[in-house]
Design a protein around this motif. Structure first.
Motif, PDB file in Angstrom:
ATOM      1  N   LYS A 315       0.808  -1.006   0.171  1.00  0.00           N
ATOM      2  CA  LYS A 315       0.428   0.303  -0.204  1.00  0.00           C
ATOM      3  C   LYS A 315       1.106   0.947   0.115  1.00  0.00           C
ATOM      4  O   LYS A 315       0.621   2.292  -0.413  1.00  0.00           O
ATOM      5  CB  LYS A 315      -1.339  -0.321   1.518  1.00  0.00           C
ATOM      6  CG  LYS A 315      -2.297  -0.782   0.824  1.00  0.00           C
ATOM      7  CD  LYS A 315      -2.583  -0.777   2.920  1.00  0.00           C
ATOM      8  CE  LYS A 315      -4.055   0.090   2.147  1.00  0.00           C
ATOM      9  NZ  LYS A 315      -5.066   0.888   3.584  1.00  0.00           N
ATOM     10  N   LEU A 318       1.405   2.657  -3.608  1.00  0.00           N
ATOM     11  CA  LEU A 318      -0.050   3.554  -4.188  1.00  0.00           C
ATOM     12  C   LEU A 318      -0.434   4.671  -3.769  1.00  0.00           C
ATOM     13  O   LEU A 318       0.105   5.163  -2.379  1.00  0.00           O
ATOM     14  CB  LEU A 318      -0.853   2.421  -3.842  1.00  0.00           C
ATOM     15  CG  LEU A 318      -2.329   3.233  -4.112  1.00  0.00           C
ATOM     16  CD1 LEU A 318      -2.537   2.813  -6.036  1.00  0.00           C
ATOM     17  CD2 LEU A 318      -3.747   2.263  -3.695  1.00  0.00           C
ATOM     18  N   ASN A 322      -4.790   6.799  -6.749  1.00  0.00           N
ATOM     19  CA  ASN A 322      -5.074   5.232  -7.726  1.00  0.00           C
ATOM     20  C   ASN A 322      -3.710   5.429  -8.578  1.00  0.00           C
ATOM     21  O   ASN A 322      -4.196   4.903  -9.442  1.00  0.00           O
ATOM     22  CB  ASN A 322      -6.212   5.430  -7.514  1.00  0.00           C
ATOM     23  CG  ASN A 322      -6.596   4.129  -6.784  1.00  0.00           C
ATOM     24  OD1 ASN A 322      -6.739   4.290  -5.036  1.00  0.00           O
ATOM     25  ND2 ASN A 322      -7.878   3.160  -6.774  1.00  0.00           N
ATOM     26  N   GLU A 332      -2.516   5.128 -13.441  1.00  0.00           N
ATOM     27  CA  GLU A 332      -3.321   4.434 -13.636  1.00  0.00           C
ATOM     28  C   GLU A 332      -3.296   3.065 -13.162  1.00  0.00           C
ATOM     29  O   GLU A 332      -3.497   2.860 -13.657  1.00  0.00           O
ATOM     30  CB  GLU A 332      -4.280   5.506 -13.510  1.00  0.00           C
ATOM     31  CG  GLU A 332      -6.323   5.313 -12.699  1.00  0.00           C
ATOM     32  CD  GLU A 332      -6.685   6.036 -13.828  1.00  0.00           C
ATOM     33  OE1 GLU A 332      -7.882   6.190 -13.056  1.00  0.00           O
ATOM     34  OE2 GLU A 332      -6.306   7.136 -15.136  1.00  0.00           O
ATOM     35  N   GLU A 334      -6.319   0.225 -11.667  1.00  0.00           N
ATOM     36  CA  GLU A 334      -7.763  -0.503 -10.723  1.00  0.00           C
ATOM     37  C   GLU A 334      -7.331  -2.047 -10.219  1.00  0.00           C
ATOM     38  O   GLU A 334      -6.483  -2.348  -9.555  1.00  0.00           O
ATOM     39  CB  GLU A 334      -8.290  -0.887 -12.166  1.00  0.00           C
ATOM     40  CG  GLU A 334      -9.835  -1.192 -11.527  1.00  0.00           C
ATOM     41  CD  GLU A 334     -10.675  -2.066 -12.202  1.00  0.00           C
ATOM     42  OE1 GLU A 334     -11.882  -2.513 -11.772  1.00  0.00           O
ATOM     43  OE2 GLU A 334      -9.978  -1.559 -13.262  1.00  0.00           O
ATOM     44  N   THR A 335      -7.684  -0.745  -8.977  1.00  0.00           N
ATOM     45  CA  THR A 335      -7.653  -1.794  -7.088  1.00  0.00           C
ATOM     46  C   THR A 335      -8.815  -2.585  -6.568  1.00  0.00           C
ATOM     47  O   THR A 335      -9.634  -2.071  -7.211  1.00  0.00           O
ATOM     48  CB  THR A 335      -6.778  -0.642  -6.467  1.00  0.00           C
ATOM     49  OG1 THR A 335      -7.910   0.517  -5.350  1.00  0.00           O
ATOM     50  CG2 THR A 335      -5.790   0.381  -6.383  1.00  0.00           C
TER      51      THR A 335
END
Length: 360
Positions: A315, A318, A322, A332, A334-335
């Motif tokens: 984490k 990040l 995002n 960019e 997508e989590t």
């Protein structure tokens, strides 16, 4: 000369970049959990209260003793209660004597009724004999009227005595029942001074000593299961909606610092503790250690979800929007699922992509 300076500058930038913390996404099992403080308690543990007040006279058990249901634990004394019981017993015996006739309350009435019945029988025979004669015009009107009056008075007296007897008998019967009820109540109260165990278990605590005052407001002992223990977990109110029965629990105890114990959520208490804004959740051990004591504390994580073979990054790598920094620039992503350490990447990165930790 200009080219040399440019190359040197580029080399310094690359060298600086290569010195930054960087990693590549990895495939792993991602687990999300809820933290909770933990405490071990005996299963079915309850605090023993007295239902009467008095002086603690005797304690029949010691802490650590194993007891069975209805085994005496503590004897409480109260002279007023004993006196009330003695008076109630005396009143009951007196009521029984009065009702059975041994005290001559009903006996004299029965004797009076017997005499009245005899008088009524004699006056009845005399009257009906005189009536038959009168119907045959034998005898005088005065003799007929006199015997009729005696007959009616005897009948009235007999009925009055019988009614009085029945009324007195009913009153004595009611008095007997009331005395019995009162005596039973004092017996129950007297029995309440002997405190007994409500379950098979172990005495974990005694809060009073002989000679101390016992009230109904304070516990006098604590009893719980001998071998069955549960884990009490304190879960923050923001996390409680994620908890469900049968979820796995991983727990460490201060007494067993080098071991991780597994368990499952068995019960969720619906009432929130307003003092610390937490809910109590109970869990049971999959395999408990051989030695446990009430009050052993530790920490636990309740597993709320788990995914296998997912692409993850720490984490810390990040960014807030995002995005992540790669060799190709800002990308960019997508989590998906995440926990305190890692986050799932659904798209935007591959396993071989190098990413860099954002600078402070």
């Amino acid at each position: 000369m200009k080219v040399f300076l440019y190359s040197c500058s580029l080399f310094l930038i690359v060298a600086c970049t290569n010195q930054r913390d960087n990693i590549q996404p990895k495939i792993q099992t991602l687990t999300a959990s809820v933290y909770a403080s933990a405490m071990v308690q005996p299963d079915s543990m309850y605090q023993v209260y007295a239902v009467v007040s008095g002086i603690l006279d005797q304690v029949f058990v010691e802490e650590g003793d194993v007891v069975v249901k209805d085994q005496p634990l503590i004897q409480i004394t109260n002279k007023t209660s004993k006196l009330n019981n003695d008076n109630a017993q005396y009143a009951l015996e007196l009521a029984k004597d009065n009702y059975s006739g041994n005290a001559a309350v009903l006996t004299s009435l029965e004797e009076d009724i017997a005499m009245a019945q005899l008088q009524y029988k004699n006056d009845s025979i005399s009257f009906f004999r005189q009536k038959n004669l009168w119907e045959k015009h034998i005898g005088s009107q005065q003799d007929y009227d006199t015997k009729k009056l005696r007959y009616e008075l005897a009948l009235s007296s007999l009925k009055r005595m019988e009614n009085n007897y029945n009324s007195k008998k009913n009153a004595l019967q009611v008095a007997l029942k009331q005395a019995q009820i009162h005596y039973n109540a004092t017996v129950v109260t007297t029995n309440d001074f002997l405190v007994k165990s409500k379950m098979n278990g172990k005495v974990y605590a005694l809060f009073k000593e002989p000679g101390e005052i016992v009230t109904t407001a304070a516990p006098i002992a604590a009893i719980g299961s001998v071998n069955q223990f549960v884990i009490q977990l304190l879960v923050d109110e923001v996390d409680i909606v994620q908890i469900a029965p049968q979820q796995n629990v991983l727990m460490t105890l201060e007494a067993y610092a080098d071991r991780v114990f597994k368990g499952k959520v068995s019960k969720i208490y619906p009432k929130k503790d307003e003092r610390n804004q937490t809910f109590i959740v109970e869990a049971v051990f999959d395999q408990a250690p051989k030695i446990l004591y009430p009050g052993l504390s530790g920490e636990a994580n309740i597993i709320i979800s788990q995914k296998k073979n997912v692409l993850t990054i720490p984490k810390a790598y990040l960014r807030a929007d995002n995005t992540v920094e790669t060799d190709a620039g800002i990308v960019e992503v997508e989590t998906g699922m995440q926990n305190l350490e890692a986050v799932e990447i659904l798209s935007g990165l591959t396993k071989g992509t190098t990413i860099y930790k954002p600078e402070p």
